[in-house]
Design an enzyme around this catalytic site. Structure first.
Site, PDB file in Angstrom:
ATOM      1  N   GLU A 229      57.302  47.219  77.990  1.00  0.00           N
ATOM      2  CA  GLU A 229      57.968  47.262  76.691  1.00  0.00           C
ATOM      3  C   GLU A 229      57.912  48.681  76.142  1.00  0.00           C
ATOM      4  O   GLU A 229      58.872  49.176  75.563  1.00  0.00           O
ATOM      5  CB  GLU A 229      57.280  46.302  75.723  1.00  0.00           C
ATOM      6  CG  GLU A 229      57.867  46.313  74.327  1.00  0.00           C
ATOM      7  CD  GLU A 229      57.203  45.284  73.426  1.00  0.00           C
ATOM      8  OE1 GLU A 229      57.424  44.085  73.655  1.00  0.00           O
ATOM      9  OE2 GLU A 229      56.452  45.680  72.509  1.00  0.00           O
TER      10      GLU A 229
ATOM     11  N   GLY B 120      55.934  41.834  72.137  1.00  0.00           N
ATOM     12  CA  GLY B 120      56.434  41.289  73.391  1.00  0.00           C
ATOM     13  C   GLY B 120      55.354  40.784  74.319  1.00  0.00           C
ATOM     14  O   GLY B 120      55.633  40.493  75.492  1.00  0.00           O
TER      15      GLY B 120
ATOM     16  N   ILE C 181      42.354  50.637  74.854  1.00  0.00           N
ATOM     17  CA  ILE C 181      42.008  50.070  76.163  1.00  0.00           C
ATOM     18  C   ILE C 181      43.150  50.226  77.163  1.00  0.00           C
ATOM     19  O   ILE C 181      42.912  50.667  78.303  1.00  0.00           O
ATOM     20  CB  ILE C 181      41.563  48.605  76.020  1.00  0.00           C
ATOM     21  CG1 ILE C 181      40.278  48.524  75.198  1.00  0.00           C
ATOM     22  CG2 ILE C 181      41.342  47.990  77.400  1.00  0.00           C
ATOM     23  CD1 ILE C 181      39.776  47.113  74.951  1.00  0.00           C
TER      24      ILE C 181
ATOM     25  N   GLY D  34      50.253  47.306  76.963  1.00  0.00           N
ATOM     26  CA  GLY D  34      50.456  47.308  75.528  1.00  0.00           C
ATOM     27  C   GLY D  34      49.948  48.581  74.900  1.00  0.00           C
ATOM     28  O   GLY D  34      49.644  49.572  75.577  1.00  0.00           O
ATOM     29  N   ILE D  35      49.813  48.545  73.590  1.00  0.00           N
ATOM     30  CA  ILE D  35      49.422  49.722  72.834  1.00  0.00           C
ATOM     31  C   ILE D  35      47.938  49.652  72.488  1.00  0.00           C
ATOM     32  O   ILE D  35      47.378  48.567  72.326  1.00  0.00           O
ATOM     33  CB  ILE D  35      50.281  49.834  71.557  1.00  0.00           C
ATOM     34  CG1 ILE D  35      50.146  51.221  70.927  1.00  0.00           C
ATOM     35  CG2 ILE D  35      49.948  48.725  70.564  1.00  0.00           C
ATOM     36  CD1 ILE D  35      51.180  51.483  69.842  1.00  0.00           C
ATOM     37  N   GLY D  36      47.277  50.792  72.414  1.00  0.00           N
ATOM     38  CA  GLY D  36      45.880  50.805  71.998  1.00  0.00           C
ATOM     39  C   GLY D  36      44.998  51.619  72.927  1.00  0.00           C
ATOM     40  O   GLY D  36      45.439  52.176  73.931  1.00  0.00           O
TER      41      GLY D  36
END
Length: 281
Positions: A142, A240, A123, A119-121
């Site tokens: 994604e 997602g 971490i 995912g985004i971010g």
């Protein structure tokens, strides 16, 4: 919208949400007249399929990306040529020591030969930086960002063992700095596809050792997770994460991993007895 993100193209394809017009941003046409949707295919592909009229901004800063991205000039009803920088996101400036520690711990859970979704971010970016000693990783995500570039250039990501488009990194949108935008430009090793395909749990589960690695805001002792909202305030849109968590859980030797610091920057616990109905930061 009470829907999985992978199902959103159906809103257009089945005329549940009829589209009069689609406003898109594309790369300049190639010698055959094809423009590329570039960094963002997600539900835009479905919009292009179904809209009565298509209006485009042709931007020379948009990379020509391979995959399900191409739109012929004959399909565009009207366009304007206007160059402007793409939106850039650089999480490297926000990374904390806690993020780095979590990134290393998560990397220890990833086996060689795994297929990754991140995912985004901060971490997820730290996880990517901690994977440089791994072998034969694949990407079926994604999104991809800058961290994927170095892993592909160093041969850590080979996309050897994935069954969904083997040999290529797949995603539905790209978000990072100019580094990743330049890397994906006319790069046949990166395919950007319709979100109804990339986020379909039935497709995701086909990849053995599928690891879905996503950040959360809060988790309670019953296993409920807040990732989209903080109390009653929406923190992000429909994502997602659920599609990939389900797909990874169904994958052979797959792992669905949620990452979360134990406290907020103000010392408030993110691990609670019951998910919050109030807003904190």
């Amino acid at each position: 919208i009470p829907i999985f993100l992978s199902e959103t193209p159906r809103l257009f394809d089945e005329n549940i949400l009829p589209l009069d017009a689609a406003l898109i941003q594309v790369s300049p046409p190639d010698k055959h007249g094809y423009c590329s949707l570039g960094t963002s295919v997600e539900i835009t592909r479905a919009a292009v399929r179904n809209a009565k009229k298509i209006f485009a901004q042709i931007n020379r800063n948009m990379p020509r990306v391979h995959g399900d991205t191409f739109v012929h000039m004959n399909k565009i009803d009207a366009y304007v040529e206007y160059d402007e920088p793409l939106v850039e996101v650089d999480y490297s400036k926000e990374i904390s020591d806690i993020d780095r520690i979590i990134g290393k711990r998560v990397a220890e859970l990833v086996d060689d030969g795994s297929t990754l979704q991140l995912g985004i971010g901060t971490i997820p970016d730290c996880v990517l930086k901690s994977l440089e000693d791994h072998k034969d990783l694949s990407i079926a995500s994604e999104m991809i960002s800058d961290g994927v570039v170095s892993l592909m250039e160093k041969g850590v990501v080979t996309n050897r063992y994935k069954t969904f488009h083997p040999g290529a990194t797949t995603c539905t949108f790209i978000l990072g700095t100019r580094k990743v935008y330049d890397f994906v430009n006319d790069n046949p090793n990166v395919l950007v596809l319709d979100i109804g395909i990339t986020n379909d749990p039935a497709q995701i589960r086909r990849n053995p050792k599928m690891c879905a690695i996503n950040a959360a805001i809060e988790v309670d002792l019953t296993g409920q997770v807040c990732a989209d909202s903080i109390g009653t305030m929406h923190y992000s849109g429909v994502g997602g994460q659920i599609d990939f968590m389900r797909g990874a859980a169904l994958s052979e030797k797959g792992k669905a991993i949620l990452v979360i610091p134990s406290q907020t920057s103000k010392g408030i616990s993110r691990i609670v007895s019951t998910v919050s109905f109030y807003i904190y930061s």
